[in-house]
Design a protein around this motif. Structure first.
Motif, mmCIF file in Angstrom:
data_model
loop_
_atom_site.group_PDB
_atom_site.id
_atom_site.type_symbol
_atom_site.label_atom_id
_atom_site.label_comp_id
_atom_site.label_asym_id
_atom_site.label_seq_id
_atom_site.Cartn_x
_atom_site.Cartn_y
_atom_site.Cartn_z
ATOM 1 N N GLU A 287 0.834 -1.209 0.000
ATOM 2 C CA GLU A 287 0.000 0.000 0.000
ATOM 3 C C GLU A 287 0.869 1.259 0.000
ATOM 4 O OE1 GLU A 287 -3.040 -0.014 3.023
ATOM 5 O OE2 GLU A 287 -3.155 -2.211 2.975
ATOM 6 N N LYS A 288 0.947 1.878 -1.146
ATOM 7 C CA LYS A 288 1.769 3.077 -1.256
ATOM 8 C C LYS A 288 1.263 4.201 -0.356
ATOM 9 C CE LYS A 288 3.719 6.228 -4.706
ATOM 10 N NZ LYS A 288 3.749 6.622 -6.145
ATOM 11 N N GLY A 289 -0.052 4.229 -0.106
ATOM 12 C CA GLY A 289 -0.626 5.281 0.700
ATOM 13 C C GLY A 289 -0.681 4.984 2.185
ATOM 14 N N PHE A 290 -0.151 3.826 2.603
ATOM 15 C CA PHE A 290 -0.168 3.442 4.019
ATOM 16 C C PHE A 290 0.698 4.397 4.831
ATOM 17 C CE2 PHE A 290 1.426 0.340 7.387
ATOM 18 C CZ PHE A 290 0.265 0.423 8.140
ATOM 19 N N LEU A 291 0.132 4.939 5.910
ATOM 20 C CA LEU A 291 0.803 5.899 6.797
ATOM 21 C C LEU A 291 1.213 7.169 6.052
ATOM 22 C CD1 LEU A 291 2.993 3.524 8.995
ATOM 23 C CD2 LEU A 291 0.745 4.484 9.508
ATOM 24 N N ARG A 292 0.326 7.585 5.140
ATOM 25 C CA ARG A 292 0.498 8.841 4.422
ATOM 26 C C ARG A 292 -0.819 9.614 4.462
ATOM 27 N NH1 ARG A 292 4.856 9.027 0.561
ATOM 28 N NH2 ARG A 292 6.039 7.086 0.489
ATOM 29 N N VAL A 293 -0.744 10.903 4.215
ATOM 30 C CA VAL A 293 -1.953 11.706 4.158
ATOM 31 C C VAL A 293 -2.759 11.302 2.928
ATOM 32 C CG1 VAL A 293 -2.876 14.043 3.850
ATOM 33 C CG2 VAL A 293 -0.928 13.654 5.369
ATOM 34 N N ALA A 294 -4.047 11.004 3.123
ATOM 35 C CA ALA A 294 -4.887 10.544 2.016
ATOM 36 C C ALA A 294 -6.350 10.773 2.354
ATOM 37 C CB ALA A 294 -4.634 9.052 1.756
ATOM 38 N N VAL A 295 -7.217 10.492 1.400
ATOM 39 C CA VAL A 295 -8.657 10.572 1.615
ATOM 40 C C VAL A 295 -9.102 9.294 2.319
ATOM 41 C CG1 VAL A 295 -10.922 10.731 0.531
ATOM 42 C CG2 VAL A 295 -8.983 12.016 -0.420
ATOM 43 N N GLN A 296 -9.708 9.430 3.480
ATOM 44 C CA GLN A 296 -10.148 8.257 4.221
ATOM 45 C C GLN A 296 -11.175 7.478 3.400
ATOM 46 O OE1 GLN A 296 -11.558 9.143 8.137
ATOM 47 N NE2 GLN A 296 -11.869 7.013 8.704
ATOM 48 N N GLY A 297 -10.966 6.172 3.309
ATOM 49 C CA GLY A 297 -11.862 5.317 2.545
ATOM 50 C C GLY A 297 -11.276 4.876 1.222
ATOM 51 N N LEU A 298 -10.237 5.579 0.760
ATOM 52 C CA LEU A 298 -9.552 5.208 -0.475
ATOM 53 C C LEU A 298 -8.148 4.736 -0.152
ATOM 54 C CD1 LEU A 298 -10.590 8.158 -2.843
ATOM 55 C CD2 LEU A 298 -11.608 5.884 -2.694
ATOM 56 N N LYS A 299 -7.804 3.549 -0.575
ATOM 57 C CA LYS A 299 -6.482 3.017 -0.264
ATOM 58 C C LYS A 299 -5.389 3.759 -1.029
ATOM 59 C CE LYS A 299 -7.498 -1.731 1.156
ATOM 60 N NZ LYS A 299 -7.212 -3.164 0.898
ATOM 61 N N GLU A 300 -5.649 3.986 -2.314
ATOM 62 C CA GLU A 300 -4.611 4.612 -3.126
ATOM 63 C C GLU A 300 -5.219 5.181 -4.395
ATOM 64 O OE1 GLU A 300 -0.476 3.308 -5.421
ATOM 65 O OE2 GLU A 300 -1.279 2.077 -3.814
ATOM 66 N N ILE A 301 -4.782 6.366 -4.787
ATOM 67 C CA ILE A 301 -5.227 6.969 -6.037
ATOM 68 C C ILE A 301 -4.009 7.094 -6.944
ATOM 69 C CG2 ILE A 301 -6.257 8.990 -7.139
ATOM 70 C CD1 ILE A 301 -7.712 9.574 -4.552
ATOM 71 N N SER A 302 -4.117 6.550 -8.145
ATOM 72 C CA SER A 302 -2.993 6.594 -9.071
ATOM 73 C C SER A 302 -3.482 6.995 -10.445
ATOM 74 C CB SER A 302 -2.327 5.202 -9.146
ATOM 75 O OG SER A 302 -1.361 5.172 -10.161
ATOM 76 N N VAL A 303 -2.695 7.779 -11.143
ATOM 77 C CA VAL A 303 -3.068 8.233 -12.477
ATOM 78 C C VAL A 303 -3.185 7.057 -13.448
ATOM 79 C CG1 VAL A 303 -0.693 8.602 -13.256
ATOM 80 C CG2 VAL A 303 -2.569 9.958 -14.254
ATOM 81 N N GLU A 304 -2.459 5.975 -13.153
ATOM 82 C CA GLU A 304 -2.502 4.807 -14.041
ATOM 83 C C GLU A 304 -3.905 4.240 -14.177
ATOM 84 O OE1 GLU A 304 -0.159 5.301 -11.820
ATOM 85 O OE2 GLU A 304 1.668 5.397 -13.043
ATOM 86 N N ALA A 305 -4.728 4.419 -13.136
ATOM 87 C CA ALA A 305 -6.081 3.887 -13.162
ATOM 88 C C ALA A 305 -6.954 4.565 -14.220
ATOM 89 C CB ALA A 305 -6.735 4.033 -11.783
ATOM 90 N N PHE A 306 -6.556 5.764 -14.639
ATOM 91 C CA PHE A 306 -7.356 6.523 -15.589
ATOM 92 C C PHE A 306 -6.830 6.425 -17.028
ATOM 93 C CE2 PHE A 306 -7.807 8.490 -11.432
ATOM 94 C CZ PHE A 306 -9.179 8.655 -11.324
ATOM 95 N N LEU A 307 -5.714 5.759 -17.203
ATOM 96 C CA LEU A 307 -5.106 5.675 -18.527
ATOM 97 C C LEU A 307 -5.739 4.593 -19.386
ATOM 98 C CD1 LEU A 307 -1.330 6.008 -17.555
ATOM 99 C CD2 LEU A 307 -2.861 7.807 -18.400
ATOM 100 N N ASN A 308 -5.822 4.829 -20.684
ATOM 101 C CA ASN A 308 -6.262 3.801 -21.623
ATOM 102 C C ASN A 308 -5.141 2.790 -21.792
ATOM 103 O OD1 ASN A 308 -8.804 4.914 -22.233
ATOM 104 N ND2 ASN A 308 -7.840 6.391 -23.626
ATOM 105 N N LYS A 309 -5.456 1.549 -21.594
ATOM 106 C CA LYS A 309 -4.417 0.512 -21.685
ATOM 107 C C LYS A 309 -4.681 -0.389 -22.883
ATOM 108 C CE LYS A 309 -3.629 0.503 -16.706
ATOM 109 N NZ LYS A 309 -3.600 -0.299 -15.449
#
Length: 309
Positions: A287-309
């Motif tokens: 978990e890249k977002g573990f023990l980092r400031v983030a939106v509660q309820g979301l584990k991790e937000i990455s731009v890769e999730a929005f890219l056309n693959k």
């Protein structure tokens, strides 16, 4: 809420312990110059004491009040008169860009290369106000110190003219978590800016490998400091001993803490238990977002999730 819900280890420390002792050989700071902002009193002063115990060659304490700085330096010199540590008191305001530049120009002129930077000074007031009734200037003062000042201090630290090529640096960001136990329901300037600051240093850690600059952000605990004593009774909570976060800073500046690069941790958590906690280690790895400031309820937000693959 119990302490169990606030701890990632079975042991929740309130005082220092052998694993983070500054006299532990593996935590030695011999040959290192250490700069501590807000170093003339409270936790900053205790951090200076711990680095002296660890054998730091030079300890520079920075603060806004010359008389308090000089008194603190005199106390440290007397306590460690039999050591080789040199104590330097330097007036400075991390909310003022010119003051920050002057500080680093002075260090360079004295041929002082700072290996460890402890960002401890903070803007913490006002408390107890309705956010929408605050003056914009009051809000921005917190941003100027806790984000802007710490950012510029870091830039100057990383780009020291005296820094040898390839030399690793150590940055410690003391970030108190303001648990609402004192009679002040609103701490907007502090909590908001410290959250942003924690996110900023997490971002810098993503961009710079630990071999370049090791960054540890930590909550020092519930400390009955001079400032807290003005608004809270000593018997209100089970206050932590200053030695805990002070010695933790030395541990955080050592190779033993390198695996926590860029994460926000608590001084209370037992460092040996963390290293053997399989669930903790798995989350650190996955978990890249573990023990980092983030939106509660979301584990991790990455731009890769929005890219056309």
């Amino acid at each position: 809420m119990s302490l169990d819900s606030l701890s990632l280890t079975k042991t929740h420390h309130h005082d220092t312990y052998p694993a983070i002792s500054p006299t532990k050989p593996s935590l030695s700071q011999t040959g290192r110059a250490v700069l501590i902002t807000g170093g003339s009193g409270g936790i900053g002063f205790e951090i200076a004491r711990s680095f002296a115990k660890a054998g730091a060659s030079k300890i520079i304490i920075v603060g806004r009040r010359n008389a308090v700085l000089d008194a603190a330096a005199a106390t440290l010199r007397e306590e460690f008169r039999d050591s080789t540590t040199e104590f330097i008191a330097r007036q400075g305001d991390i909310g003022d860009d010119a003051s920050i530049s002057s500080l680093w120009d002075f260090l360079n002129s004295q041929n002082i290369f700072v290996r460890v930077l402890v960002l401890n000074a903070a803007h913490v007031s006002p408390w107890g106000l309705d956010t929408l009734k605050m003056d914009k200037r009051v809000i921005m003062e917190g941003f100027d110190v806790n984000i802007g000042g710490n950012f510029l201090m870091t830039v100057k630290f990383v780009n020291q003219l005296l820094r040898p090529s390839g030399q690793q640096l150590n940055l410690i960001n003391v970030s108190t978590l303001m648990i609402h136990v004192i009679p002040a329901p609103n701490q907007t300037p502090y909590s908001t800016t410290k959250s942003a600051s924690t996110a900023l240093f997490g971002r810098i850690a993503d961009e710079h490998p630990v071999e370049d600059i090791q960054i540890i952000i930590y909550h020092p605990g519930m400390l009955y400091s001079e400032g807290v004593a003005k608004v809270a009774d000593e018997d209100l909570v089970n206050w932590d001993k200053m030695a805990l976060p002070a010695d933790y800073a030395v541990w955080a500046a050592s190779p033993e803490a390198s695996w926590l690069h860029g994460r926000f941790v608590w001084a209370h958590w037992d460092v040996d238990e963390l290293k053997t906690n399989k669930e903790f280690l798995k989350r650190m790895e996955e978990e890249k977002g573990f023990l980092r400031v983030a939106v509660q309820g979301l584990k991790e937000i990455s731009v890769e999730a929005f890219l056309n693959k």
